[in-house]
Design a protein around this motif. Sequence first.
Motif, PDB file in Angstrom:
ATOM      1  N   THR A 167       0.832  -1.211   0.000  1.00  0.00           N
ATOM      2  CA  THR A 167       0.000   0.000   0.000  1.00  0.00           C
ATOM      3  C   THR A 167       0.861   1.254   0.000  1.00  0.00           C
ATOM      4  OG1 THR A 167      -1.662  -1.182   1.285  1.00  0.00           O
ATOM      5  CG2 THR A 167      -1.849   1.211   1.222  1.00  0.00           C
ATOM      6  N   GLY A 168       1.839   1.288   0.907  1.00  0.00           N
ATOM      7  CA  GLY A 168       2.727   2.442   0.996  1.00  0.00           C
ATOM      8  C   GLY A 168       3.443   2.695  -0.314  1.00  0.00           C
ATOM      9  N   LEU A 169       3.941   1.611  -0.933  1.00  0.00           N
ATOM     10  CA  LEU A 169       4.664   1.740  -2.203  1.00  0.00           C
ATOM     11  C   LEU A 169       3.760   2.316  -3.288  1.00  0.00           C
ATOM     12  CD1 LEU A 169       6.939  -1.362  -2.853  1.00  0.00           C
ATOM     13  CD2 LEU A 169       7.475   1.030  -3.251  1.00  0.00           C
ATOM     14  N   LEU A 170       2.517   1.799  -3.368  1.00  0.00           N
ATOM     15  CA  LEU A 170       1.615   2.266  -4.415  1.00  0.00           C
ATOM     16  C   LEU A 170       1.229   3.729  -4.202  1.00  0.00           C
ATOM     17  CD1 LEU A 170      -0.711  -0.839  -4.885  1.00  0.00           C
ATOM     18  CD2 LEU A 170       1.037   0.024  -6.439  1.00  0.00           C
ATOM     19  N   LEU A 171       0.954   4.089  -2.934  1.00  0.00           N
ATOM     20  CA  LEU A 171       0.623   5.489  -2.635  1.00  0.00           C
ATOM     21  C   LEU A 171       1.776   6.411  -3.030  1.00  0.00           C
ATOM     22  CD1 LEU A 171      -1.125   5.320   0.853  1.00  0.00           C
ATOM     23  CD2 LEU A 171      -2.129   6.055  -1.305  1.00  0.00           C
ATOM     24  N   ALA A 172       2.989   5.971  -2.665  1.00  0.00           N
ATOM     25  CA  ALA A 172       4.168   6.782  -2.970  1.00  0.00           C
ATOM     26  C   ALA A 172       4.375   6.897  -4.480  1.00  0.00           C
ATOM     27  CB  ALA A 172       5.399   6.179  -2.306  1.00  0.00           C
ATOM     28  N   THR A 173       4.124   5.800  -5.211  1.00  0.00           N
ATOM     29  CA  THR A 173       4.257   5.843  -6.667  1.00  0.00           C
ATOM     30  C   THR A 173       3.297   6.873  -7.255  1.00  0.00           C
ATOM     31  OG1 THR A 173       4.654   3.474  -6.556  1.00  0.00           O
ATOM     32  CG2 THR A 173       4.340   4.413  -8.732  1.00  0.00           C
ATOM     33  N   GLY A 174       2.058   6.885  -6.727  1.00  0.00           N
ATOM     34  CA  GLY A 174       1.082   7.855  -7.209  1.00  0.00           C
ATOM     35  C   GLY A 174       1.542   9.284  -6.990  1.00  0.00           C
ATOM     36  N   THR A 205      -4.954   3.561  -8.078  1.00  0.00           N
ATOM     37  CA  THR A 205      -6.045   3.638  -7.104  1.00  0.00           C
ATOM     38  C   THR A 205      -6.860   2.358  -7.095  1.00  0.00           C
ATOM     39  OG1 THR A 205      -6.170   5.998  -7.599  1.00  0.00           O
ATOM     40  CG2 THR A 205      -7.968   5.065  -6.322  1.00  0.00           C
ATOM     41  N   LEU A 206      -7.158   1.835  -8.303  1.00  0.00           N
ATOM     42  CA  LEU A 206      -7.953   0.612  -8.394  1.00  0.00           C
ATOM     43  C   LEU A 206      -7.200  -0.573  -7.792  1.00  0.00           C
ATOM     44  CD1 LEU A 206      -9.533   1.017 -11.937  1.00  0.00           C
ATOM     45  CD2 LEU A 206     -10.686   1.074  -9.730  1.00  0.00           C
ATOM     46  N   THR A 207      -5.881  -0.647  -8.063  1.00  0.00           N
ATOM     47  CA  THR A 207      -5.084  -1.733  -7.497  1.00  0.00           C
ATOM     48  C   THR A 207      -5.126  -1.679  -5.974  1.00  0.00           C
ATOM     49  OG1 THR A 207      -3.603  -1.303  -9.341  1.00  0.00           O
ATOM     50  CG2 THR A 207      -2.859  -2.886  -7.702  1.00  0.00           C
ATOM     51  N   LEU A 208      -4.949  -0.457  -5.432  1.00  0.00           N
ATOM     52  CA  LEU A 208      -4.994  -0.275  -3.977  1.00  0.00           C
ATOM     53  C   LEU A 208      -6.309  -0.760  -3.412  1.00  0.00           C
ATOM     54  CD1 LEU A 208      -3.535   3.237  -3.194  1.00  0.00           C
ATOM     55  CD2 LEU A 208      -2.929   1.092  -2.134  1.00  0.00           C
ATOM     56  N   ARG A 209      -7.376  -0.451  -4.147  1.00  0.00           N
ATOM     57  CA  ARG A 209      -8.715  -0.769  -3.700  1.00  0.00           C
ATOM     58  C   ARG A 209      -8.916  -2.274  -3.564  1.00  0.00           C
ATOM     59  NH1 ARG A 209     -12.575   2.972  -1.935  1.00  0.00           N
ATOM     60  NH2 ARG A 209     -14.492   1.795  -1.839  1.00  0.00           N
ATOM     61  N   PHE A 210      -8.309  -3.028  -4.499  1.00  0.00           N
ATOM     62  CA  PHE A 210      -8.586  -4.462  -4.519  1.00  0.00           C
ATOM     63  C   PHE A 210      -7.476  -5.299  -3.908  1.00  0.00           C
ATOM     64  CE2 PHE A 210     -11.310  -2.703  -7.903  1.00  0.00           C
ATOM     65  CZ  PHE A 210     -12.508  -3.006  -7.293  1.00  0.00           C
ATOM     66  N   LEU A 211      -6.586  -4.637  -3.144  1.00  0.00           N
ATOM     67  CA  LEU A 211      -5.583  -5.404  -2.390  1.00  0.00           C
ATOM     68  C   LEU A 211      -6.288  -6.291  -1.367  1.00  0.00           C
ATOM     69  CD1 LEU A 211      -2.573  -3.148  -1.380  1.00  0.00           C
ATOM     70  CD2 LEU A 211      -2.616  -5.100  -2.890  1.00  0.00           C
ATOM     71  N   THR A 246     -14.950   6.495  -6.554  1.00  0.00           N
ATOM     72  CA  THR A 246     -14.768   7.657  -7.417  1.00  0.00           C
ATOM     73  C   THR A 246     -14.022   8.772  -6.703  1.00  0.00           C
ATOM     74  OG1 THR A 246     -17.024   7.138  -8.006  1.00  0.00           O
ATOM     75  CG2 THR A 246     -15.967   8.915  -9.199  1.00  0.00           C
ATOM     76  N   PHE A 247     -14.350   8.985  -5.412  1.00  0.00           N
ATOM     77  CA  PHE A 247     -13.626  10.036  -4.685  1.00  0.00           C
ATOM     78  C   PHE A 247     -12.164   9.646  -4.464  1.00  0.00           C
ATOM     79  CE2 PHE A 247     -17.940  11.496  -3.503  1.00  0.00           C
ATOM     80  CZ  PHE A 247     -17.814  12.774  -3.982  1.00  0.00           C
ATOM     81  N   ASP A 248     -11.895   8.340  -4.326  1.00  0.00           N
ATOM     82  CA  ASP A 248     -10.500   7.888  -4.273  1.00  0.00           C
ATOM     83  C   ASP A 248      -9.784   8.203  -5.579  1.00  0.00           C
ATOM     84  OD1 ASP A 248     -10.691   7.016  -1.747  1.00  0.00           O
ATOM     85  OD2 ASP A 248     -10.715   4.877  -2.197  1.00  0.00           O
ATOM     86  N   LEU A 249     -10.486   7.957  -6.698  1.00  0.00           N
ATOM     87  CA  LEU A 249      -9.911   8.268  -8.009  1.00  0.00           C
ATOM     88  C   LEU A 249      -9.572   9.744  -8.101  1.00  0.00           C
ATOM     89  CD1 LEU A 249     -12.018   6.358 -10.702  1.00  0.00           C
ATOM     90  CD2 LEU A 249      -9.668   5.952 -10.028  1.00  0.00           C
ATOM     91  N   LEU A 250     -10.529  10.584  -7.662  1.00  0.00           N
ATOM     92  CA  LEU A 250     -10.322  12.032  -7.729  1.00  0.00           C
ATOM     93  C   LEU A 250      -9.138  12.444  -6.866  1.00  0.00           C
ATOM     94  CD1 LEU A 250     -11.341  14.705  -8.824  1.00  0.00           C
ATOM     95  CD2 LEU A 250     -12.901  14.867  -6.904  1.00  0.00           C
ATOM     96  N   ALA A 251      -9.005  11.803  -5.687  1.00  0.00           N
ATOM     97  CA  ALA A 251      -7.888  12.137  -4.803  1.00  0.00           C
ATOM     98  C   ALA A 251      -6.558  11.779  -5.450  1.00  0.00           C
ATOM     99  CB  ALA A 251      -8.037  11.408  -3.471  1.00  0.00           C
ATOM    100  N   GLY A 252      -6.567  10.760  -6.336  1.00  0.00           N
ATOM    101  CA  GLY A 252      -5.320  10.332  -6.950  1.00  0.00           C
ATOM    102  C   GLY A 252      -4.937  11.127  -8.187  1.00  0.00           C
ATOM    103  N   VAL A 253      -5.876  11.886  -8.747  1.00  0.00           N
ATOM    104  CA  VAL A 253      -5.578  12.632  -9.977  1.00  0.00           C
ATOM    105  C   VAL A 253      -4.510  13.691  -9.684  1.00  0.00           C
ATOM    106  CG1 VAL A 253      -6.525  14.204 -11.698  1.00  0.00           C
ATOM    107  CG2 VAL A 253      -7.877  12.278 -10.914  1.00  0.00           C
ATOM    108  N   PRO A 254      -3.413  13.693 -10.458  1.00  0.00           N
ATOM    109  CA  PRO A 254      -2.347  14.672 -10.229  1.00  0.00           C
ATOM    110  C   PRO A 254      -2.882  16.104 -10.337  1.00  0.00           C
ATOM    111  CG  PRO A 254      -1.637  13.033 -11.816  1.00  0.00           C
ATOM    112  CD  PRO A 254      -3.087  12.797 -11.576  1.00  0.00           C
ATOM    113  N   SER A 255      -2.308  17.007  -9.534  1.00  0.00           N
ATOM    114  CA  SER A 255      -2.869  18.352  -9.490  1.00  0.00           C
ATOM    115  C   SER A 255      -2.728  19.060 -10.833  1.00  0.00           C
ATOM    116  CB  SER A 255      -2.245  19.172  -8.365  1.00  0.00           C
ATOM    117  OG  SER A 255      -0.865  19.288  -8.536  1.00  0.00           O
TER     118      SER A 255
END
Lengths: 294, 296
Positions: free
Chosen positions: A202-209, A274-280, B111-120
């Motif tokens: 999770t941490g790795l994926l968040l950081a990658t984002g 985000t989707l990958t994180l969701r389905f971990l 969807t809100f997770d997706l929005l949070a991930g969209v680069p600024s």
Amino acid sequence: MSGTLQVVFSGRRLLFLVTAGGVFVTLSILVFMIVLGLPLFTSNSFSLILTQDWAPDRGFFGIFPFICGTLAIVTLSLLLAFPLSLGNAVLIHLLLPPVAAKFLHRVVKMMTGIPTVIYGFVGIFLLVPFVREWFDSGSGMSILSAALLLALLISPTMILVFVESFAAIPKSQVRAVAALGGNLRQKLIYLYLPGAQNGILTGLLLATGRALGDTMIALMVAGNATAQPESLLDPVRTLTAHIALVMAADFDSIEFKTIFACGIILYLWTATLTLTLRFLPYGVLKSRLNRGLS
Amino acid sequence: MNRVYDCLLYFSAGICGLLLLGAVAGLTGFLLWHGLPVLGLELFFGSLKIGEIVDVIFLQQVVVDGLWPAVVGTCLLVLMALSTALPLGLGAGIYLAEYAGGKAKTLFSLTFDLLAGVPSIVIGLFGFSLTLYLHRQFSSLTPCLLISGLSLALLVLPYLVRTTQTALEDLPDSLRLTAAALGAEKSATIILVLLPQALPGIFSGVVLAIGRAAEDTAVIMLTGVVATAGIPRSLFDNYEALPFYIFYTASQFSDQHELQQGFGAALVLLIICVLLFTGAGLIRKKASYRLLYHSK
């Protein structure tokens, strides 16, 4: 009449509309970019844009070098930040005495509040000259400089998630390993790292984002050169920086349309994360936690 | 041999800690060293006298050489982003926590997770595209304060939704049951019982959102910030902002004085953001303490 009004303005309906509005806007970001970049898709040049070099004077409008630049910076920063974060998480959760661990934890939390533009600013005046002198090459604005700063930007995210997932490991298991005479190294290898693997992922994926989406550090210290990078000391342009840089161009040109291709790629990449994180498989972690508590 | 491995583990973890602390100390130390000497009224108002500064605040005088317009621009941005995103974020957060169920809840929060991930920068690009589109309808509309404020609202919206939702979901069920047992309707329960209890959690999200809106540079770069604009006269004007001032100075400074101003601005922004983020953390801690010991 008052009946219909009541239905329309009932709290629940209103809240639903607000929420649905959020969903609508999130999707319309992607739709807007696709519509405005439409000429790219219809004229069959999208694959060319993805694979060609960037040389507008010769008629090449490819963003391939920027894709490479982005991936190079993100990969290097992850390679630097991952061991750094793991080390710090181990320090905070396992090694340091409580007071020192609390201090380090505080500092890491504070780091999440440092604006990216400040990393860029300090990078230009402190790190870039250092890289220039040390490696004696070019301007010092390079993949390496950007990746070093980016590593600093994404480390706090990883450290906080790692520490949290270490803390989620059931006390009973920790005690069991201690009772078997396991020392710190054995605890780490046989209990903490396997037990926290979902958290680490999770941490790795968040950081990658975060690293993919960063604009300011790449824009300020990566040099923004349009050529294909060949070494870590070469300047590169990332997809995000490309969007920021091409804004000035003529709105009807292909040059301008390419920024929508960049935007779409970035949107799809982060959405995939985000989707990958969701389905971990969090279930494993949670059931362990519950067993530990009961 | 095992001993060697153990030592290696301690040693490398120690190095990691030192590297991180060293980097943070280097960064803040460097900014303090260069920024502290210029920190003062002069940084914000240039060479104006105290009396003139009062005029500036009441918009009777223009600041030529100082951060004041950038500070005002950033405050306006935060104000606009928050006033747009707060009602929406609260509404969506309440809906997700109290009303939505099953598939709808999963879909909406995804969807809100997706929005949070969209680069600024992509959000900025969206704001810019919207301006292009609207420009065809109303030809006078160009990138401006209004567009930036709305784009920033989009940037902070997922934070507000998420903190509101978790603040409500973390409340003990006994609260909902007690209210229902006393005959309160659902809407009354939410407004009179749950929201007041969740307020500290929600507030920490608001503070976090202020920090995000104040520090973001990529969004405003595409939606109307400029290097010199003075105080904006309307929502449709260009404006200045602190983070952009820092970015601009880093690449375009022409003399030592401008560079000094840049360091001053960077230090001011760092202090503001660190205070906001620490504040948000403290509020959250207070909130969970209250939940643990006072509400049951």
